[in-house]
Scaffold this motif. Structure first.
Motif, PDB file in Angstrom:
ATOM      1  N   THR A 138      -4.173   1.070  -9.568  1.00  0.00           N
ATOM      2  CA  THR A 138      -4.889   2.125  -8.847  1.00  0.00           C
ATOM      3  C   THR A 138      -4.812   3.445  -9.595  1.00  0.00           C
ATOM      4  N   SER A 161      -0.137  -8.408  -8.403  1.00  0.00           N
ATOM      5  CA  SER A 161       0.068  -7.018  -8.042  1.00  0.00           C
ATOM      6  C   SER A 161       0.938  -6.361  -9.104  1.00  0.00           C
ATOM      7  N   GLU A 204      -7.439  -5.612   0.412  1.00  0.00           N
ATOM      8  CA  GLU A 204      -7.790  -6.698   1.320  1.00  0.00           C
ATOM      9  C   GLU A 204      -9.298  -6.947   1.393  1.00  0.00           C
ATOM     10  N   PRO A 248      -6.202  -0.125  -1.444  1.00  0.00           N
ATOM     11  CA  PRO A 248      -5.975  -1.310  -0.622  1.00  0.00           C
ATOM     12  C   PRO A 248      -6.975  -2.405  -0.998  1.00  0.00           C
TER      13      PRO A 248
END
Length: 85
Positions: A47, A13, A72, A70
């Motif tokens: 992003t 991340s 996931e 996001p």
């Protein structure tokens, strides 16, 4: 060590520009340790990069998948798992 553990995918991340050098250094280190390892990169900074209309991925060969927003569902899909019940 990664190959012995059976790990084939690592997610990183990247949220702030100040983290970029260390994040890409880790990605390069991991790729050097295990050539078959898949590196996925996401986070707030990624992003924002990917939201630009002129975005082109300059990290091919180092990062296998970049995730915007996001992550996931994208990660589950990459792993071959249906994330929706």
């Amino acid at each position: 060590m990664l190959e012995k553990s059976g790990t084939n995918t690592v997610g990183l991340s990247l949220n702030y520009l100040s983290q970029a050098l260390c994040t890409f250094a880790m990605a390069g280190f991991l790729k050097k340790q295990s050539a078959n390892l898949k590196v996925i990169l996401g986070g707030g900074l990624v992003t924002s990069w990917m939201s630009r209309p002129d975005w082109k991925n300059p990290f091919e060969g180092l990062v296998d998948l970049m995730v915007s927003g996001p992550g996931e569902e994208s990660l589950l899909s990459f792993a071959g798992v249906n994330g929706k019940p």
